[in-house]
Design an enzyme around this catalytic site. Structure first.
Site, PDB file in Angstrom:
ATOM      1  N   ARG A  43      -8.022  18.859  -9.529  1.00 54.34           N
ATOM      2  CA  ARG A  43      -7.298  17.571 -10.208  1.00 54.34           C
ATOM      3  C   ARG A  43      -7.067  18.165 -11.546  1.00 54.34           C
ATOM      4  O   ARG A  43      -7.592  19.146 -12.170  1.00 54.34           O
ATOM      5  CB  ARG A  43      -8.422  16.738 -10.483  1.00 54.34           C
ATOM      6  CG  ARG A  43      -7.885  15.267 -10.737  1.00 54.34           C
ATOM      7  CD  ARG A  43      -8.962  14.420 -10.652  1.00 54.34           C
ATOM      8  NE  ARG A  43      -8.759  13.400  -9.375  1.00 54.34           N
ATOM      9  CZ  ARG A  43      -9.185  12.547  -9.026  1.00 54.34           C
ATOM     10  NH1 ARG A  43      -9.993  11.950  -9.692  1.00 54.34           N
ATOM     11  NH2 ARG A  43      -9.328  11.919  -7.753  1.00 54.34           N
ATOM     12  N   LYS A  67     -18.652  13.701   2.206  1.00 54.60           N
ATOM     13  CA  LYS A  67     -17.523  13.520   2.786  1.00 54.60           C
ATOM     14  C   LYS A  67     -17.530  14.801   4.109  1.00 54.60           C
ATOM     15  O   LYS A  67     -17.189  14.324   5.168  1.00 54.60           O
ATOM     16  CB  LYS A  67     -16.339  13.754   2.094  1.00 54.60           C
ATOM     17  CG  LYS A  67     -15.044  13.390   2.604  1.00 54.60           C
ATOM     18  CD  LYS A  67     -14.027  13.109   1.391  1.00 54.60           C
ATOM     19  CE  LYS A  67     -12.422  12.812   2.260  1.00 54.60           C
ATOM     20  NZ  LYS A  67     -11.532  12.153   1.317  1.00 54.60           N
ATOM     21  N   LYS A  79     -15.596  20.590  -6.416  1.00 54.81           N
ATOM     22  CA  LYS A  79     -14.303  20.010  -6.932  1.00 54.81           C
ATOM     23  C   LYS A  79     -14.287  21.039  -8.074  1.00 54.81           C
ATOM     24  O   LYS A  79     -14.966  21.605  -8.638  1.00 54.81           O
ATOM     25  CB  LYS A  79     -14.630  18.604  -7.142  1.00 54.81           C
ATOM     26  CG  LYS A  79     -13.219  17.641  -7.433  1.00 54.81           C
ATOM     27  CD  LYS A  79     -12.912  17.053  -6.019  1.00 54.81           C
ATOM     28  CE  LYS A  79     -11.491  16.343  -5.932  1.00 54.81           C
ATOM     29  NZ  LYS A  79     -11.228  15.934  -4.663  1.00 54.81           N
ATOM     30  N   ASP A 114      -4.979  18.267  -5.549  1.00 56.50           N
ATOM     31  CA  ASP A 114      -5.570  16.404  -5.648  1.00 56.50           C
ATOM     32  C   ASP A 114      -4.690  15.928  -6.600  1.00 56.50           C
ATOM     33  O   ASP A 114      -3.412  16.467  -6.802  1.00 56.50           O
ATOM     34  CB  ASP A 114      -6.952  17.022  -6.280  1.00 56.50           C
ATOM     35  CG  ASP A 114      -7.949  15.670  -6.141  1.00 56.50           C
ATOM     36  OD1 ASP A 114      -8.573  15.425  -5.075  1.00 56.50           O
ATOM     37  OD2 ASP A 114      -8.097  14.854  -7.074  1.00 56.50           O
ATOM     38  N   LYS A 182       2.327   7.988   1.334  1.00 55.44           N
ATOM     39  CA  LYS A 182       2.656   9.023   2.437  1.00 55.44           C
ATOM     40  C   LYS A 182       1.598   8.296   3.574  1.00 55.44           C
ATOM     41  O   LYS A 182       1.941   8.564   4.714  1.00 55.44           O
ATOM     42  CB  LYS A 182       2.054  10.072   2.045  1.00 55.44           C
ATOM     43  CG  LYS A 182       2.965  10.872   1.201  1.00 55.44           C
ATOM     44  CD  LYS A 182       2.541  12.256   0.519  1.00 55.44           C
ATOM     45  CE  LYS A 182       1.248  12.462  -0.155  1.00 55.44           C
ATOM     46  NZ  LYS A 182       1.681  11.762  -1.688  1.00 55.44           N
ATOM     47  N   VAL A 183       0.382   7.835   3.485  1.00 57.01           N
ATOM     48  CA  VAL A 183      -0.692   7.293   4.369  1.00 57.01           C
ATOM     49  C   VAL A 183      -0.286   6.041   4.708  1.00 57.01           C
ATOM     50  O   VAL A 183      -0.034   5.690   6.034  1.00 57.01           O
ATOM     51  CB  VAL A 183      -2.101   7.483   3.833  1.00 57.01           C
ATOM     52  CG1 VAL A 183      -2.758   6.964   4.871  1.00 57.01           C
ATOM     53  CG2 VAL A 183      -2.433   8.771   3.441  1.00 57.01           C
TER      54      VAL A 183
HETATM   55  N1  LIG Z   1      -2.932  11.852   1.586  1.00 54.54           N
HETATM   56  C1  LIG Z   1      -4.013  12.162   2.008  1.00 54.54           C
HETATM   57  O1  LIG Z   1      -4.081  12.833   3.045  1.00 54.54           O
HETATM   58  C2  LIG Z   1      -5.156  11.397   1.706  1.00 54.54           C
HETATM   59  C3  LIG Z   1      -6.608  11.720   2.174  1.00 54.54           C
HETATM   60  C4  LIG Z   1      -7.585  11.188   1.672  1.00 54.54           C
HETATM   61  C5  LIG Z   1      -7.403  10.214   0.865  1.00 54.54           C
HETATM   62  N2  LIG Z   1      -6.134   9.590   0.324  1.00 54.54           N
HETATM   63  C6  LIG Z   1      -6.176   8.332  -0.596  1.00 54.54           C
HETATM   64  O2  LIG Z   1      -5.141   7.531   0.065  1.00 54.54           O
HETATM   65  C7  LIG Z   1      -4.433   6.967  -1.020  1.00 54.54           C
HETATM   66  C8  LIG Z   1      -3.005   6.985  -0.528  1.00 54.54           C
HETATM   67  O3  LIG Z   1      -2.861   8.184  -0.631  1.00 54.54           O
HETATM   68  P1  LIG Z   1      -1.158   8.714  -0.404  1.00 54.54           P
HETATM   69  O4  LIG Z   1      -1.230  10.357   0.009  1.00 54.54           O
HETATM   70  O5  LIG Z   1      -0.342   7.821   0.591  1.00 54.54           O
HETATM   71  O6  LIG Z   1      -0.630   8.467  -1.853  1.00 54.54           O
HETATM   72  P2  LIG Z   1       0.848   8.332  -2.333  1.00 54.54           P
HETATM   73  O7  LIG Z   1       0.946   8.585  -3.831  1.00 54.54           O
HETATM   74  O8  LIG Z   1       1.961   8.891  -1.128  1.00 54.54           O
HETATM   75  O9  LIG Z   1       0.993   6.463  -2.059  1.00 54.54           O
HETATM   76  C9  LIG Z   1       0.371   5.674  -2.771  1.00 54.54           C
HETATM   77  C10 LIG Z   1       1.321   4.549  -2.788  1.00 54.54           C
HETATM   78  O10 LIG Z   1       0.656   3.614  -3.561  1.00 54.54           O
HETATM   79  C11 LIG Z   1       1.479   2.656  -4.335  1.00 54.54           C
HETATM   80  N3  LIG Z   1       0.726   2.142  -5.410  1.00 54.54           N
HETATM   81  C12 LIG Z   1       0.308   2.926  -6.580  1.00 54.54           C
HETATM   82  N4  LIG Z   1      -0.128   1.608  -7.428  1.00 54.54           N
HETATM   83  C13 LIG Z   1       0.009   0.566  -6.797  1.00 54.54           C
HETATM   84  C14 LIG Z   1      -0.547  -0.599  -6.911  1.00 54.54           C
HETATM   85  N5  LIG Z   1      -0.969  -0.933  -8.115  1.00 54.54           N
HETATM   86  N6  LIG Z   1      -0.130  -1.594  -6.049  1.00 54.54           N
HETATM   87  C15 LIG Z   1       0.280  -1.236  -5.009  1.00 54.54           C
HETATM   88  N7  LIG Z   1       0.947  -0.205  -4.661  1.00 54.54           N
HETATM   89  C16 LIG Z   1       0.578   0.760  -5.623  1.00 54.54           C
HETATM   90  C17 LIG Z   1       2.563   3.891  -4.756  1.00 54.54           C
HETATM   91  O11 LIG Z   1       3.876   3.400  -5.244  1.00 54.54           O
HETATM   92  C18 LIG Z   1       2.625   4.947  -3.325  1.00 54.54           C
HETATM   93  O12 LIG Z   1       3.853   4.138  -2.789  1.00 54.54           O
HETATM   94  C19 LIG Z   1      -4.850   7.504  -2.367  1.00 54.54           C
HETATM   95  O13 LIG Z   1      -5.965   6.793  -2.962  1.00 54.54           O
HETATM   96  C20 LIG Z   1      -5.601   8.874  -1.941  1.00 54.54           C
HETATM   97  O14 LIG Z   1      -6.539   9.399  -2.809  1.00 54.54           O
HETATM   98  C21 LIG Z   1      -5.241  10.268   0.789  1.00 54.54           C
END
Ligand SMILES: NC(=O)c1ccc[n+]([C@@H]2O[C@H](COP(=O)([O-])OP(=O)(O)OC[C@H]3O[C@@H](n4cnc5c(N)ncnc54)[C@H](O)[C@@H]3O)[C@@H](O)[C@H]2O)c1
Length: 369
Positions: A43, A67, A79, A114, A182-183
């Site tokens: 990070r 995890k 980390k 991260d 993304k998710v």
């Molecule tokens: N990408 C992965 O493989 C992965 C793996 C494990 C955990 N995560 C966790 O899952 C979550 C989402 O990951 P991601 O990769 O989709 O991230 P991302 O940044 O692509 O998507 C996050 C989304 O949340 C929205 N957002 C931000 N603040 C917000 C709020 N206050 N209210 C509503 N929407 C809001 C953003 O606009 C964005 O569209 C994160 O917490 C991340 O740490 C992701």
């Protein structure tokens, strides 16, 4: 003076990395290598103090041990944090210097992106060490990890449906999704295809519009909510896919859902919120179980990337969750306690099988020859 050993007493090793020429100030924390070399992202954040950075890296690296154990990866928890502003302080040289510090750990620590770091940053680090995971496919990595993470959320929703209703059918239920990144977007898209009703929120209008046009295309209904309205949605499931700490004293009383299953990391502000959810009969799927798809992908990458194998491994999230729900119910404990106990017993059992250096890229004896 702070007793540093007292502070890091849960951890095997903490490395402070200082490189004057590039301005790199980083901390690598290895919580445990009992299951294999430590694995965890790096990070970059403008921490206010070294203490704050240390606190963060210690907490995050311990979380990675659980995890990895839960995901059945032969890795331990680690980390790294780089103290700096990701918008101003990044240079290729800084990441190369970081890569050299990672290399100096001789395979005890693997890392990648991260918050605040990108796959491009780690292409620079990759020039100094092989202990980098999750870079793009063109550099030999496994690419976007949000695909298996979203699959994991779907398996989590199916398992939770099964625990609540006896069937893992996702259709005909309603889901309140926070975050369509993304998710979250991939999860929403799949749920729409399954015939679910969605409530969604995102701070990005673009993300909302993209989902609305998808919904229109397949003739499905989506209700857009703003900000805190998502917590009050009359839905069956809350699906947090944005930021952590969203189950807290302010929001917990608003929830009307039967269960919470999402990808966001550290959803509970505090462990006691797990107990409050239990008292409210809201089934909570521990986040680090549900969102392990991305970790499974990067851990699997070291056997050479294979997307199909990753998706097969990710499927295990379904049974893991059902076991955790069963164990929590049988013992009258929260699902978070049940999941922590499951990880601790797995670490205990496996430690007797894995030697300390068994997964290092270079076994210890070869260094001596
Ligand atoms: N990408 C992965 O493989 C992965 C793996 C494990 C955990 N995560 C966790 O899952 C979550 C989402 O990951 P991601 O990769 O989709 O991230 P991302 O940044 O692509 O998507 C996050 C989304 O949340 C929205 N957002 C931000 N603040 C917000 C709020 N206050 N209210 C509503 N929407 C809001 C953003 O606009 C964005 O569209 C994160 O917490 C991340 O740490 C992701």
């Amino acid at each position: 003076m702070t007793d540093m050993f007292q502070k890091i007493k849960d951890h095997e090793q903490v490395v402070f990395c200082n490189d004057e020429s590039t301005g790199l100030k980083a901390i690598i924390a290895i919580h445990s290598t009992r299951l294999g070399p430590a694995l965890g992202g790096c990070r970059m954040f403008p921490y206010n103090s070294v203490d704050e950075a240390l606190e963060d890296v210690l907490r995050l690296s311990k979380g990675m041990t659980y995890k990895c154990a839960a995901a059945d990866c032969d890795f331990g928890g680690g980390k790294a944090v780089i103290i700096g502003d990701p918008l101003k302080d990044k240079t290729p040289e800084l990441f190369r210097a970081f890569g050299q510090f990672v290399e100096s750990l001789n395979g005890r620590f693997y890392t990648g992106t991260d918050m605040g770091t990108s796959t491009e940053d780690f292409v620079h680090a990759l020039k100094e060490t092989n202990c980098i995971v999750g870079v793009d496919e063109v550099y030999g990595g496994s690419g976007d990890s949000s695909v298996p993470t979203a699959h994991g959320v779907i398996y989590g929703l199916q398992a939770t449906n099964k625990a609540l209703t006896g069937t893992d059918d996702l259709s005909g239920k309603s889901y309140a999704i926070q975050g369509l990144g993304k998710v979250g977007y991939k999860v929403a898209e799949r749920l729409l295809e399954e015939g679910a009703d969605l409530f969604v929120t995102d701070i990005s209008r673009q993300a909302i519009d993209q989902l609305l046009s998808k919904a229109k295309e397949i003739g499905a209904g989506v209700k857009v909510l703003s900000g805190n309205e998502i917590y009050e949605a009359q839905a069956d499931f809350f699906v947090p896919c944005a930021m952590g700490g969203i189950i807290n004293d302010e929001t917990i009383g608003l929830l009307k859902v039967k269960a919470i299953v999402g990808s966001a990391n550290n959803q509970l502000k505090d462990m006691r919120h797990g107990q409050i959810l239990k008292d409210k009969s809201i089934l909570y799927a521990p986040d680090y179980i549900v969102n392990a798809g991305g970790l499974i992908q990067v851990a699997d990458e070291l056997y050479t990337p294979n997307k199909e194998r990753v998706l097969r491994k990710t499927k295990a999230i379904y049974n893991s969750l059902l076991n955790i729900y069963e164990h929590a119910e049988a013992n009258g404990i929260t699902t978070v306690e049940a999941s922590n106990q499951f990880c601790e017993s797995r670490i205990e059992a496996r430690t007797r099988r894995n030697s300390f250096f068994s997964h290092m890229k270079r076994p210890k004896w070869s260094v001596r020859t």
